[in-house]
Design a protein around this motif. Structure first.
Motif, short mmCIF file in Angstrom:
data_model
loop_
_atom_site.label_atom_id
_atom_site.label_comp_id
_atom_site.label_asym_id
_atom_site.label_seq_id
_atom_site.Cartn_x
_atom_site.Cartn_y
_atom_site.Cartn_z
N LEU A 144 0.82 -1.21 0.00
CA LEU A 144 0.00 0.00 0.00
C LEU A 144 0.85 1.27 0.00
O LEU A 144 0.34 2.37 -0.18
N GLY A 145 2.15 1.11 0.24
CA GLY A 145 3.04 2.27 0.27
C GLY A 145 2.84 3.13 1.50
O GLY A 145 2.97 4.36 1.44
N ILE A 146 2.53 2.50 2.63
CA ILE A 146 2.31 3.24 3.87
C ILE A 146 3.31 2.76 4.91
O ILE A 146 3.92 1.70 4.76
N PRO A 147 3.53 3.56 6.00
CA PRO A 147 4.49 3.14 7.02
C PRO A 147 4.12 1.80 7.65
O PRO A 147 2.93 1.45 7.73
N ALA A 148 5.12 1.09 8.09
CA ALA A 148 4.87 -0.20 8.76
C ALA A 148 4.07 0.03 10.03
O ALA A 148 4.21 1.05 10.70
N GLY A 149 3.17 -0.91 10.32
CA GLY A 149 2.33 -0.78 11.51
C GLY A 149 2.11 -2.12 12.16
O GLY A 149 2.69 -3.13 11.76
N HIS A 150 1.26 -2.10 13.17
CA HIS A 150 1.03 -3.32 13.94
C HIS A 150 -0.45 -3.71 14.03
O HIS A 150 -0.76 -4.88 14.21
N LYS A 151 -1.34 -2.74 13.90
CA LYS A 151 -2.75 -3.02 14.19
C LYS A 151 -3.64 -2.72 12.98
O LYS A 151 -3.58 -1.64 12.39
N PRO A 246 -4.77 5.25 7.02
CA PRO A 246 -4.97 4.65 5.69
C PRO A 246 -6.14 3.66 5.68
O PRO A 246 -6.37 2.95 6.65
N VAL A 247 -6.86 3.64 4.56
CA VAL A 247 -7.98 2.72 4.36
C VAL A 247 -7.78 1.99 3.04
O VAL A 247 -7.36 2.59 2.05
N ALA A 248 -8.06 0.72 3.03
CA ALA A 248 -8.01 -0.07 1.80
C ALA A 248 -9.22 -0.99 1.75
O ALA A 248 -9.85 -1.27 2.78
N LEU A 262 -7.43 -2.83 -2.78
CA LEU A 262 -7.59 -1.60 -3.55
C LEU A 262 -7.33 -0.44 -2.62
O LEU A 262 -7.92 -0.34 -1.54
N ALA A 263 -6.41 0.48 -3.02
CA ALA A 263 -6.03 1.58 -2.16
C ALA A 263 -6.91 2.81 -2.36
O ALA A 263 -7.20 3.54 -1.41
N SER A 264 -7.34 3.06 -3.60
CA SER A 264 -8.17 4.23 -3.91
C SER A 264 -9.11 3.90 -5.04
O SER A 264 -8.79 3.07 -5.91
N ALA A 265 -10.27 4.53 -5.03
CA ALA A 265 -11.24 4.31 -6.10
C ALA A 265 -10.63 4.69 -7.44
O ALA A 265 -9.97 5.73 -7.58
#
Length: 287
Positions: A144-151, A246-248, A262-265
Protein backbone atom coordinates in the motif's frame (compact mmCIF):
# COMPACT_ATOMS: atom_id res chain seq x y z
CA UNK A 1 -25.35 -40.58 7.21
CA UNK A 2 -24.11 -43.30 9.55
CA UNK A 3 -26.41 -46.02 10.88
CA UNK A 4 -26.03 -44.51 14.35
CA UNK A 5 -27.18 -41.07 13.19
CA UNK A 6 -30.11 -42.51 11.31
CA UNK A 7 -31.12 -44.51 14.38
CA UNK A 8 -31.13 -41.39 16.54
CA UNK A 9 -33.77 -39.65 14.43
CA UNK A 10 -35.70 -42.66 13.12
CA UNK A 11 -38.59 -42.08 15.55
CA UNK A 12 -38.72 -38.29 15.42
CA UNK A 13 -41.82 -38.01 13.26
CA UNK A 14 -42.84 -34.36 13.68
CA UNK A 15 -40.92 -31.77 11.64
CA UNK A 16 -38.37 -30.28 14.00
CA UNK A 17 -35.28 -28.11 13.94
CA UNK A 18 -32.41 -28.61 16.35
CA UNK A 19 -30.20 -25.58 17.10
CA UNK A 20 -27.18 -26.09 19.34
CA UNK A 21 -24.01 -24.17 20.13
CA UNK A 22 -20.52 -24.77 21.47
CA UNK A 23 -18.45 -21.93 22.94
CA UNK A 24 -14.67 -21.82 23.25
CA UNK A 25 -12.01 -19.09 23.26
CA UNK A 26 -14.54 -16.37 22.43
CA UNK A 27 -15.95 -18.15 19.38
CA UNK A 28 -19.43 -19.60 18.95
CA UNK A 29 -20.00 -22.67 16.79
CA UNK A 30 -23.64 -23.28 15.85
CA UNK A 31 -25.17 -26.37 14.26
CA UNK A 32 -28.68 -26.41 12.78
CA UNK A 33 -30.29 -29.79 12.04
CA UNK A 34 -33.48 -29.93 9.97
CA UNK A 35 -35.55 -33.06 10.70
CA UNK A 36 -38.33 -33.92 8.27
CA UNK A 37 -40.13 -37.26 7.89
CA UNK A 38 -37.80 -38.88 10.42
CA UNK A 39 -34.77 -37.92 8.32
CA UNK A 40 -31.99 -35.39 8.67
CA UNK A 41 -32.82 -33.40 5.54
CA UNK A 42 -30.30 -30.59 5.86
CA UNK A 43 -27.60 -29.29 8.16
CA UNK A 44 -26.18 -25.77 8.48
CA UNK A 45 -23.30 -24.43 10.51
CA UNK A 46 -22.14 -21.00 11.61
CA UNK A 47 -18.95 -19.75 13.24
CA UNK A 48 -18.48 -16.25 14.61
CA UNK A 49 -16.81 -14.37 17.50
CA UNK A 50 -18.96 -13.71 20.58
CA UNK A 51 -19.52 -10.05 21.42
CA UNK A 52 -22.01 -10.38 24.30
CA UNK A 53 -22.85 -13.68 26.05
CA UNK A 54 -23.31 -17.03 24.33
CA UNK A 55 -27.04 -17.32 25.28
CA UNK A 56 -27.70 -13.77 24.02
CA UNK A 57 -25.86 -14.44 20.76
CA UNK A 58 -27.69 -17.75 20.29
CA UNK A 59 -31.11 -16.21 21.01
CA UNK A 60 -30.41 -13.40 18.55
CA UNK A 61 -29.27 -15.92 15.94
CA UNK A 62 -32.42 -18.04 16.32
CA UNK A 63 -34.75 -15.05 15.98
CA UNK A 64 -32.91 -13.73 12.92
CA UNK A 65 -32.74 -17.23 11.45
CA UNK A 66 -36.53 -17.61 11.53
CA UNK A 67 -37.13 -14.02 10.45
CA UNK A 68 -35.74 -14.80 7.00
CA UNK A 69 -38.12 -14.27 4.13
CA UNK A 70 -40.10 -17.35 3.03
CA UNK A 71 -38.73 -19.36 5.92
CA UNK A 72 -41.09 -22.18 6.95
CA UNK A 73 -41.36 -22.82 10.69
CA UNK A 74 -41.16 -26.41 11.93
CA UNK A 75 -43.59 -27.95 14.40
CA UNK A 76 -41.06 -27.48 17.21
CA UNK A 77 -37.57 -26.18 17.87
CA UNK A 78 -35.04 -28.02 20.04
CA UNK A 79 -32.49 -25.91 21.89
CA UNK A 80 -29.96 -26.47 24.70
CA UNK A 81 -30.38 -25.39 28.31
CA UNK A 82 -29.60 -21.78 29.17
CA UNK A 83 -31.91 -20.11 26.66
CA UNK A 84 -35.22 -18.43 27.52
CA UNK A 85 -37.46 -20.94 25.78
CA UNK A 86 -40.68 -19.13 26.75
CA UNK A 87 -39.57 -15.89 25.13
CA UNK A 88 -38.48 -17.72 21.98
CA UNK A 89 -41.74 -19.68 21.87
CA UNK A 90 -43.86 -16.54 22.32
CA UNK A 91 -42.04 -14.74 19.50
CA UNK A 92 -41.90 -17.67 17.07
CA UNK A 93 -45.36 -18.98 17.89
CA UNK A 94 -44.22 -22.62 18.10
CA UNK A 95 -43.01 -24.86 20.95
CA UNK A 96 -39.36 -24.43 21.91
CA UNK A 97 -38.11 -27.28 24.06
CA UNK A 98 -35.01 -28.76 25.67
CA UNK A 99 -35.44 -32.54 25.72
CA UNK A 100 -34.00 -34.30 28.77
CA UNK A 101 -34.04 -37.87 27.48
CA UNK A 102 -34.73 -40.03 24.47
CA UNK A 103 -33.90 -39.60 20.82
CA UNK A 104 -34.35 -35.83 20.80
CA UNK A 105 -31.83 -35.51 23.62
CA UNK A 106 -29.48 -37.76 21.62
CA UNK A 107 -29.98 -35.46 18.62
CA UNK A 108 -28.99 -32.41 20.67
CA UNK A 109 -25.91 -34.23 21.95
CA UNK A 110 -24.91 -35.22 18.41
CA UNK A 111 -25.34 -31.65 17.16
CA UNK A 112 -23.24 -30.27 20.01
CA UNK A 113 -20.50 -32.81 19.31
CA UNK A 114 -20.50 -31.64 15.67
CA UNK A 115 -20.34 -28.00 16.78
CA UNK A 116 -17.35 -28.77 19.00
CA UNK A 117 -15.53 -30.66 16.24
CA UNK A 118 -16.03 -27.81 13.75
CA UNK A 119 -14.66 -25.23 16.18
CA UNK A 120 -11.70 -27.39 17.20
CA UNK A 121 -10.83 -27.83 13.53
CA UNK A 122 -10.89 -24.07 13.04
CA UNK A 123 -8.50 -23.56 15.96
CA UNK A 124 -6.23 -26.34 14.67
CA UNK A 125 -5.97 -24.69 11.28
CA UNK A 126 -5.30 -21.29 12.85
CA UNK A 127 -2.45 -22.76 14.87
CA UNK A 128 -0.99 -24.51 11.83
CA UNK A 129 -1.20 -21.31 9.80
CA UNK A 130 0.09 -18.93 12.48
CA UNK A 131 3.56 -18.76 10.96
CA UNK A 132 2.08 -17.73 7.61
CA UNK A 133 0.71 -14.48 9.05
CA UNK A 134 3.92 -13.38 10.78
CA UNK A 135 5.06 -11.15 7.91
CA UNK A 136 1.61 -10.39 6.53
CA UNK A 137 1.33 -6.91 8.05
CA UNK A 138 4.68 -5.84 6.61
CA UNK A 139 3.80 -7.12 3.13
CA UNK A 140 0.41 -5.36 3.14
CA UNK A 141 1.80 -2.00 4.30
CA UNK A 142 4.62 -2.25 1.77
CA UNK A 143 2.14 -2.98 -1.03
CA UNK A 144 0.00 0.00 0.00
CA UNK A 145 3.04 2.27 0.27
CA UNK A 146 2.31 3.24 3.87
CA UNK A 147 4.49 3.14 7.02
CA UNK A 148 4.87 -0.20 8.76
CA UNK A 149 2.33 -0.78 11.51
CA UNK A 150 1.03 -3.32 13.94
CA UNK A 151 -2.75 -3.02 14.19
CA UNK A 152 -5.47 -3.56 11.58
CA UNK A 153 -9.21 -3.07 12.07
CA UNK A 154 -11.36 -4.76 9.40
CA UNK A 155 -15.10 -4.30 8.85
CA UNK A 156 -17.64 -6.61 7.24
CA UNK A 157 -21.35 -5.86 6.79
CA UNK A 158 -23.98 -8.59 6.82
CA UNK A 159 -27.76 -8.89 6.69
CA UNK A 160 -30.54 -11.44 6.39
CA UNK A 161 -32.69 -10.90 3.30
CA UNK A 162 -31.84 -7.19 3.33
CA UNK A 163 -32.83 -6.68 6.99
CA UNK A 164 -31.25 -7.10 10.45
CA UNK A 165 -28.16 -5.22 9.34
CA UNK A 166 -24.99 -5.83 11.35
CA UNK A 167 -21.39 -4.76 10.91
CA UNK A 168 -18.63 -6.83 12.52
CA UNK A 169 -15.20 -5.43 13.31
CA UNK A 170 -12.27 -7.79 13.72
CA UNK A 171 -8.87 -6.67 14.95
CA UNK A 172 -5.41 -8.01 14.11
CA UNK A 173 -2.18 -7.23 15.90
CA UNK A 174 0.96 -8.15 13.97
CA UNK A 175 -1.16 -10.36 11.74
CA UNK A 176 -2.80 -12.28 14.60
CA UNK A 177 -6.50 -12.06 15.61
CA UNK A 178 -7.10 -10.05 18.79
CA UNK A 179 -10.51 -11.43 19.75
CA UNK A 180 -10.82 -9.32 22.88
CA UNK A 181 -11.13 -6.26 20.67
CA UNK A 182 -13.75 -7.66 18.29
CA UNK A 183 -16.98 -5.67 18.11
CA UNK A 184 -20.41 -6.14 16.54
CA UNK A 185 -22.51 -3.11 15.57
CA UNK A 186 -26.25 -3.34 15.05
CA UNK A 187 -26.87 -0.59 12.53
CA UNK A 188 -29.32 2.06 13.72
CA UNK A 189 -29.73 4.44 10.81
CA UNK A 190 -29.87 1.93 7.95
CA UNK A 191 -32.93 -0.28 7.43
CA UNK A 192 -31.97 -1.95 4.15
CA UNK A 193 -28.86 -3.28 2.44
CA UNK A 194 -26.95 -0.08 1.58
CA UNK A 195 -23.16 -0.48 1.51
CA UNK A 196 -22.33 3.23 1.61
CA UNK A 197 -24.77 4.10 4.40
CA UNK A 198 -23.78 1.05 6.46
CA UNK A 199 -20.11 1.96 6.10
CA UNK A 200 -20.67 5.58 7.05
CA UNK A 201 -22.55 4.65 10.21
CA UNK A 202 -20.13 2.06 11.55
CA UNK A 203 -17.01 4.09 10.72
CA UNK A 204 -18.54 7.19 12.30
CA UNK A 205 -19.55 5.33 15.46
CA UNK A 206 -16.27 3.47 15.89
CA UNK A 207 -13.85 6.34 15.39
CA UNK A 208 -15.90 9.09 16.99
CA UNK A 209 -15.72 7.00 20.14
CA UNK A 210 -11.97 6.43 19.87
CA UNK A 211 -11.43 10.16 19.46
CA UNK A 212 -13.59 10.96 22.49
CA UNK A 213 -11.72 8.39 24.57
CA UNK A 214 -8.34 9.58 23.25
CA UNK A 215 -7.68 5.95 22.35
CA UNK A 216 -5.04 4.76 19.90
CA UNK A 217 -6.12 4.53 16.28
CA UNK A 218 -5.27 1.52 14.10
CA UNK A 219 -2.45 1.66 11.58
CA UNK A 220 -4.74 0.45 8.78
CA UNK A 221 -8.49 0.05 8.22
CA UNK A 222 -9.74 -2.62 5.82
CA UNK A 223 -13.24 -2.70 4.33
CA UNK A 224 -14.57 -6.04 3.09
CA UNK A 225 -16.02 -4.52 -0.06
CA UNK A 226 -15.09 -2.55 -3.15
CA UNK A 227 -14.94 1.11 -4.06
CA UNK A 228 -18.30 2.02 -2.50
CA UNK A 229 -17.23 1.04 1.02
CA UNK A 230 -13.72 2.40 0.50
CA UNK A 231 -14.90 5.87 -0.53
CA UNK A 232 -17.58 6.03 2.18
CA UNK A 233 -15.07 5.15 4.88
CA UNK A 234 -12.52 7.67 3.65
CA UNK A 235 -15.12 10.42 3.42
CA UNK A 236 -16.19 10.02 7.05
CA UNK A 237 -12.64 9.66 8.36
CA UNK A 238 -11.08 12.51 6.43
CA UNK A 239 -13.90 15.02 5.99
CA UNK A 240 -15.92 14.51 9.18
CA UNK A 241 -13.41 13.30 11.76
CA UNK A 242 -10.11 14.60 10.46
CA UNK A 243 -8.46 11.17 10.70
CA UNK A 244 -5.66 10.29 8.29
CA UNK A 245 -5.49 6.55 8.98
CA UNK A 246 -4.97 4.65 5.69
CA UNK A 247 -7.98 2.72 4.36
CA UNK A 248 -8.01 -0.07 1.80
CA UNK A 249 -10.71 -2.31 0.36
CA UNK A 250 -10.58 -6.08 0.05
CA UNK A 251 -11.96 -6.71 -3.43
CA UNK A 252 -13.53 -9.92 -4.68
CA UNK A 253 -13.04 -11.89 -7.87
CA UNK A 254 -15.70 -13.33 -10.19
CA UNK A 255 -16.28 -16.15 -7.71
CA UNK A 256 -17.11 -13.67 -4.94
CA UNK A 257 -13.96 -14.50 -3.02
CA UNK A 258 -11.53 -11.93 -1.64
CA UNK A 259 -8.64 -11.79 -4.06
CA UNK A 260 -6.82 -8.44 -3.80
CA UNK A 261 -6.54 -5.00 -2.24
CA UNK A 262 -7.59 -1.60 -3.55
CA UNK A 263 -6.03 1.58 -2.16
CA UNK A 264 -8.17 4.23 -3.91
CA UNK A 265 -11.24 4.31 -6.10
CA UNK A 266 -10.28 4.11 -9.76
CA UNK A 267 -6.83 2.72 -9.02
CA UNK A 268 -5.52 -0.58 -10.23
CA UNK A 269 -5.67 -3.48 -7.83
CA UNK A 270 -2.39 -4.06 -5.99
CA UNK A 271 -2.00 -7.57 -7.46
CA UNK A 272 -0.57 -9.17 -4.36
CA UNK A 273 1.50 -12.28 -4.96
CA UNK A 274 -0.91 -15.23 -4.44
CA UNK A 275 1.90 -17.08 -2.66
CA UNK A 276 2.66 -14.24 -0.25
CA UNK A 277 1.75 -14.02 3.41
CA UNK A 278 -0.11 -10.78 2.74
CA UNK A 279 -2.35 -12.44 0.16
CA UNK A 280 -2.94 -15.36 2.52
CA UNK A 281 -3.94 -12.92 5.27
CA UNK A 282 -6.59 -11.00 3.29
CA UNK A 283 -8.08 -14.14 1.75
CA UNK A 284 -8.42 -16.10 5.00
CA UNK A 285 -7.95 -14.41 8.36
CA UNK A 286 -9.43 -10.97 7.68
CA UNK A 287 -12.71 -12.09 6.14
Amino acid sequence: MTVEKQKIISKIIRPATCLIFYLDKGWLSIQVFFIRQARLMKREKRLFPVVSTAPEEMTSFILQFYNRKNNVLPREVLVPNGLDKQVLSDILGIPVRTPQRGQKKDLLDMAQKNARIVLEEKFRLLELDERKTTGAMQEITDALGIPAGHKIEAFDHSHIQGADLVSAMVVFTDGQPNKKLYRKYKLRTVDHADEAASTREVIRRRYTRLLKEHAALPDLILMDGGEIQLEAAKDVLENELGIATPVAAMVKNDHHKTADLLASAGDQHLHLDPKSQGFYFITTDSR
